[in-house]
Design a protein around this motif. Structure first.
Motif, PDB file in Angstrom:
ATOM      1  N   THR A   6       0.719  -1.330  -0.110  1.00  0.00           N
ATOM      2  CA  THR A   6       0.109   0.050  -0.083  1.00  0.00           C
ATOM      3  C   THR A   6       0.658   1.409  -0.094  1.00  0.00           C
ATOM      4  OG1 THR A   6      -1.620  -1.348   1.085  1.00  0.00           O
ATOM      5  CG2 THR A   6      -1.806   1.154   1.323  1.00  0.00           C
ATOM      6  N   PRO A   7       0.901   1.984  -0.826  1.00  0.00           N
ATOM      7  CA  PRO A   7       1.517   3.192  -1.096  1.00  0.00           C
ATOM      8  C   PRO A   7       1.393   4.283   0.392  1.00  0.00           C
ATOM      9  CG  PRO A   7      -0.268   3.389  -2.587  1.00  0.00           C
ATOM     10  CD  PRO A   7      -0.297   2.145  -2.205  1.00  0.00           C
ATOM     11  N   ARG A   8       2.479   5.124   0.587  1.00  0.00           N
ATOM     12  CA  ARG A   8       2.047   5.905   1.650  1.00  0.00           C
ATOM     13  C   ARG A   8       1.891   7.285   1.229  1.00  0.00           C
ATOM     14  NH1 ARG A   8       5.673   3.890   6.840  1.00  0.00           N
ATOM     15  NH2 ARG A   8       4.633   2.068   7.233  1.00  0.00           N
ATOM     16  N   THR A   9       1.482   8.225   1.694  1.00  0.00           N
ATOM     17  CA  THR A   9       1.584   9.744   1.164  1.00  0.00           C
ATOM     18  C   THR A   9       2.839  10.129   1.899  1.00  0.00           C
ATOM     19  OG1 THR A   9       0.433  10.487   3.180  1.00  0.00           O
ATOM     20  CG2 THR A   9      -0.798   9.991   1.427  1.00  0.00           C
ATOM     21  N   VAL A  10       3.422  11.033   1.436  1.00  0.00           N
ATOM     22  CA  VAL A  10       4.727  11.477   1.855  1.00  0.00           C
ATOM     23  C   VAL A  10       4.681  12.111   3.458  1.00  0.00           C
ATOM     24  CG1 VAL A  10       6.470  13.354   1.710  1.00  0.00           C
ATOM     25  CG2 VAL A  10       5.434  12.285  -0.583  1.00  0.00           C
ATOM     26  N   TYR A  11       3.423  12.671   3.686  1.00  0.00           N
ATOM     27  CA  TYR A  11       3.418  13.103   5.046  1.00  0.00           C
ATOM     28  C   TYR A  11       3.369  11.844   6.004  1.00  0.00           C
ATOM     29  CZ  TYR A  11      -1.420  12.619   6.434  1.00  0.00           C
ATOM     30  OH  TYR A  11      -2.609  12.045   6.760  1.00  0.00           O
ATOM     31  N   THR A  12       2.685  10.755   5.415  1.00  0.00           N
ATOM     32  CA  THR A  12       2.440   9.675   6.321  1.00  0.00           C
ATOM     33  C   THR A  12       4.171   9.028   6.451  1.00  0.00           C
ATOM     34  OG1 THR A  12       0.270   9.305   5.511  1.00  0.00           O
ATOM     35  CG2 THR A  12       1.346   7.525   6.635  1.00  0.00           C
ATOM     36  N   GLN A  13       4.689   9.331   5.562  1.00  0.00           N
ATOM     37  CA  GLN A  13       6.161   8.574   5.725  1.00  0.00           C
ATOM     38  C   GLN A  13       6.982   9.475   6.760  1.00  0.00           C
ATOM     39  OE1 GLN A  13       8.039   8.445   1.680  1.00  0.00           O
ATOM     40  NE2 GLN A  13       6.053   7.391   0.727  1.00  0.00           N
ATOM     41  N   THR A  49       4.243  19.909   3.817  1.00  0.00           N
ATOM     42  CA  THR A  49       4.277  18.527   3.996  1.00  0.00           C
ATOM     43  C   THR A  49       4.453  18.041   5.563  1.00  0.00           C
ATOM     44  OG1 THR A  49       4.218  18.065   1.487  1.00  0.00           O
ATOM     45  CG2 THR A  49       4.773  16.282   3.084  1.00  0.00           C
ATOM     46  N   GLU A  52       1.754  18.782   8.214  1.00  0.00           N
ATOM     47  CA  GLU A  52       0.907  17.719   8.170  1.00  0.00           C
ATOM     48  C   GLU A  52       1.302  16.396   9.093  1.00  0.00           C
ATOM     49  OE1 GLU A  52      -2.540  17.866   7.182  1.00  0.00           O
ATOM     50  OE2 GLU A  52      -2.048  19.838   6.975  1.00  0.00           O
ATOM     51  N   ASN A 120      -4.662   2.693  10.196  1.00  0.00           N
ATOM     52  CA  ASN A 120      -4.790   4.079  10.082  1.00  0.00           C
ATOM     53  C   ASN A 120      -4.838   4.649  11.807  1.00  0.00           C
ATOM     54  OD1 ASN A 120      -4.715   4.253   7.416  1.00  0.00           O
ATOM     55  ND2 ASN A 120      -6.898   4.049   7.275  1.00  0.00           N
TER      56      ASN A 120
END
Length: 134
Positions: A6-13, A49, A52, A120
């Motif tokens: 599952t790809p992660r958003t940059v802010y999630t990384q 970013t 967030e 999540n």
């Protein structure tokens, strides 16, 4: 793309990297983390970013931002998937079964895998082993 990737958003990384650094002791309770500008430069992203990711860490009570002073570690995030999982589980069963009067009653323990919703909520990758204690 497979279900496990599952790809992660940059802010999630960035959220996960800061969480890992706190959990690993890079930053400890009371420490100030780098500024948003410093983090943006380090990750090669915009300050928005980074903001967030910090906002989410603050929402979870891990960081606190004090205007004009910086962002500080309030507590360490819970670490899931520990190698001590089975040892802790057997200790809980032992104490609960021995009637040690620890102020709680063990009703059920089960190991489960983080689905999308739990992933999540707890900020862990999907399929991370979790222990549900009632």
């Amino acid at each position: 793309m497979t279900r496990n990737s599952t790809p992660r958003t940059v802010y999630t990384q960035i959220f996960h990297k800061i969480s890992e650094d706190i959990a690993n002791g890079v930053y400890q309770k009371g420490d100030m983390i780098p500024t948003q500008n410093e983090l943006a430069e380090a990750f090669g992203v915009s300050r928005v970013t980074v903001r967030e990711a910090i906002k989410e860490l603050c929402r979870r009570g891990i960081l606190e931002t004090i205007k004009g002073r910086g962002t500080f570690v309030v507590k360490s995030p819970q670490v899931f998937g520990s190698t001590e999982r089975s040892h802790g589980l057997s200790s809980l069963k032992k104490y609960a079964g021995a009637g040690m009067g620890i102020g709680s009653r063990l009703i059920n323990i089960e190991e489960l895998s983080a689905d999308e919703k739990l992933s999540n909520i707890f900020g862990v990758p999907r399929y991370t082993p979790l222990i549900h204690i009632v």
